[in-house]
Design an enzyme around this catalytic site. Structure first.
Site, PDB file in Angstrom:
ATOM      1  N   LYS A  78       0.802  -1.229   0.000  1.00 39.98           N
ATOM      2  CA  LYS A  78       0.000   0.000   0.000  1.00 39.98           C
ATOM      3  C   LYS A  78       0.831   1.273   0.000  1.00 39.98           C
ATOM      4  O   LYS A  78       0.351   2.335  -0.398  1.00 39.98           O
ATOM      5  CB  LYS A  78      -0.935  -0.001   1.209  1.00 39.98           C
ATOM      6  CG  LYS A  78      -2.114  -0.965   1.104  1.00 39.98           C
ATOM      7  CD  LYS A  78      -3.162  -0.479   0.119  1.00 39.98           C
ATOM      8  CE  LYS A  78      -4.437  -1.299   0.207  1.00 39.98           C
ATOM      9  NZ  LYS A  78      -5.499  -0.758  -0.666  1.00 39.98           N
ATOM     10  N   SER A  81       1.095  -9.969  -0.460  1.00 45.68           N
ATOM     11  CA  SER A  81       0.791  -8.542  -0.448  1.00 45.68           C
ATOM     12  C   SER A  81       0.941  -7.863   0.903  1.00 45.68           C
ATOM     13  O   SER A  81       0.955  -6.639   0.965  1.00 45.68           O
ATOM     14  CB  SER A  81      -0.622  -8.313  -0.981  1.00 45.68           C
ATOM     15  OG  SER A  81      -1.575  -8.974  -0.173  1.00 45.68           O
TER      16      SER A  81
END
Length: 503
Positions: A51, A305
């Site tokens: 992110k 992720s």
């Protein structure tokens, strides 16, 4: 829009803060599936998730007069940490609105990276609504976690690195999907540069908003969203991300909670890192694909992720891993209530390892035992064991896929009720101070509670099994009463896990 996105990805200048993460070969998985499997290690970013890429890229595009007022976002954690770090790096004030159910590790991560944290509501939607109110009231720029081209472009830089780092031949790349920012950026870059590579989106079965949107032909809102993989627990795919994904994704694979837990263990075995559920999602999808693929044309790549998970959740993940890997079967088996029955039953199991054995006397002629047994992953070993026990004259009920059995019953074997009007229900509520009290207050004193089992899994939502002395005609009244205060229930009275062990 797609041409614009490609240009934005090429123009992203984020590497004074973002690191180029390695593409690591998963040796154990590669051996198991007899083909090269790689993990893109976004858990190694400074905020332990991808992110940071999108958040930083977005801030770099904003004019100075906007940045001077400060920025705000709503996030359950990873976007929040990325934005907080990027804003601090640039000397910008950042406010993050987070649901009260957010794991403490993510709240602490945001605060230590310099952002002001506001806790509001029990869900992302409630937090987002409050963030937008504060944005308008205080003149702060709202940074969307996924539905923004600059954010998407920042996430897409992960694919630039993959195609630069990858082995010569790649069959498919697996992308986790929540709101769709990472998947949209990466999918469009991959298809722009290497259209022959399959792009496969992976979602949790209980939060498959992309699959639902593709079925409907447009973004649509799911009625319910599972929260185990909180990083991808999104009820509606983004408008922008859907437009970018609908023609670039070759396939959507969905995975169960147990399959995600098994993938977390696989990542640990190969890398000694602990992925969060959303971080292991794409690998869970890769494994399902590899098990059924008719080809082995090249490497398979999954993006790991993120790695922001509460330590408390690991016990729950560990419990579910064996079933997720199809290495454990859970059965309810009826045996004679007489001396020597246990020994005879174990003899019939052969040399299989017993993972769990629960029993309490309640009938004079028959005993029902809750038993977990190790089985071989893949194939039909579980079915063969079931058939073997039946051939040995044991009545067997397979509870391996029974959620009530796995979450509650296995911890409650120990007594039965003789109440003629007892009914049993399952619900969940947000893990925040006072939530259990609110639930019991909503239940009121209208019915006697006959059973109550609650477990805190370290997740955003706690799960409750409760029994009431209630007539069947009153169930609709109960359902409506709880719905008014935000609790939905499932009637589990007929579930064999309840009938065999607690009724």
């Amino acid at each position: 829009m797609k041409d614009s996105l490609v240009k934005k990805i090429l123009d992203a200048r984020i590497y004074d803060l973002v690191i180029e993460t390695p593409l690591t070969k998963a040796v154990g998985l590669s051996t198991r599936f007899s083909r090269p499997i790689y993990l893109k290690r976004e858990d190694l970013q400074p905020v332990h998730s991808f992110k940071l890429r999108g958040a930083y890229n977005k801030l770099l595009q904003l004019p100075a007069e906007v940045l001077a007022k400060g920025v705000i976002a709503a996030s359950a954690g990873n976007h929040a940490q990325g934005l907080a770090m990027a804003a601090t790096h640039m000397g910008i004030a950042a406010t993050i609105v987070m649901p009260q159910t957010t794991p403490q590790i993510k709240i602490d991560g945001v605060r230590t990276r310099g952002a002001n944290v506001v806790l509001h509501g029990d869900s992302f939607d409630q937090a987002a609504g409050h963030a937008k109110e504060l944005s308008e009231r205080q003149g702060l720029f709202y940074v969307h976690p996924f539905d923004d081209l600059d954010v998407i472009a920042g996430q897409g830089t992960a694919a630039v690195e993959i195609l630069k780092q990858m082995p010569a031949q790649v069959e498919a790349i697996f992308l986790p999907v929540g709101g769709g920012g990472l998947a949209a950026g990466c999918a469009n870059w991959i298809k722009f540069l290497r259209p022959e590579i399959k792009v496969i989106a992976v979602e949790p079965e209980d939060a498959a908003c992309l699959r639902y949107a593709l079925e409907q032909g447009a973004p649509a809102t799911l009625d319910k969203v599972g929260l185990f993989a909180d990083g991808v627990a999104v009820a509606r795919i983004g408008e922008v991300t859907f437009e970018l994904l609908k023609d670039t994704v070759d396939e959507v694979i969905t995975c169960t909670t147990d399959e995600i837990c098994a993938a977390i263990k696989d990542i640990f075995d190969d890398t000694r890192s602990i992925a969060e559920p959303a971080g292991a999602l794409s690998l869970a999808g890769l494994k399902k694909y590899a098990e059924h693929a008719n080809t082995s044309e090249g490497a398979l790549i999954a993006i790991e992720s993120g790695a922001n998970t509460n330590f408390d959740r690991l016990r729950y993940i560990s419990e579910r891993t064996e079933i997720g890997e199809q290495r454990e079967a859970v059965f309810a088996v009826t045996i004679p209530e007489q001396p020597g029955s246990f020994a005879a039953f174990c003899e019939n199991l052969g040399k299989r390892a017993v993972t769990e054995f629960n029993y309490r006397y309640n009938r004079a002629d028959q005993a029902v035992v809750f038993v977990g047994v190790q089985v071989r992953a893949g194939g039909d070993d579980r079915a063969q064991l079931n058939s073997h026990l039946v051939n040995c004259s044991y009545p067997v009920v397979d509870l391996t896929d029974n959620e009530l059995a796995k979450v509650h019953t296995r911890y409650m074997v120990g007594g039965v009720s003789q109440l003629p009007n007892e009914r049993v229900f399952r619900t969940r509520f947000p893990e925040r101070p006072g939530a259990l009290k609110d639930f019991l207050s909503a239940l009121g004193g209208e019915w006697s509670i006959t059973l109550f089992h609650y477990r805190n899994h370290g997740a955003a939502y706690g799960r409750v099994l409760f029994g009431l002395a209630i007539d069947e005609t009153e169930v609709d009244t109960l359902t409506a009463k709880l719905a008014q205060v935000g609790f939905s229930i499932e009637d589990e009275t007929a579930n064999p896990a309840f009938q065999l062990f607690m009724s």
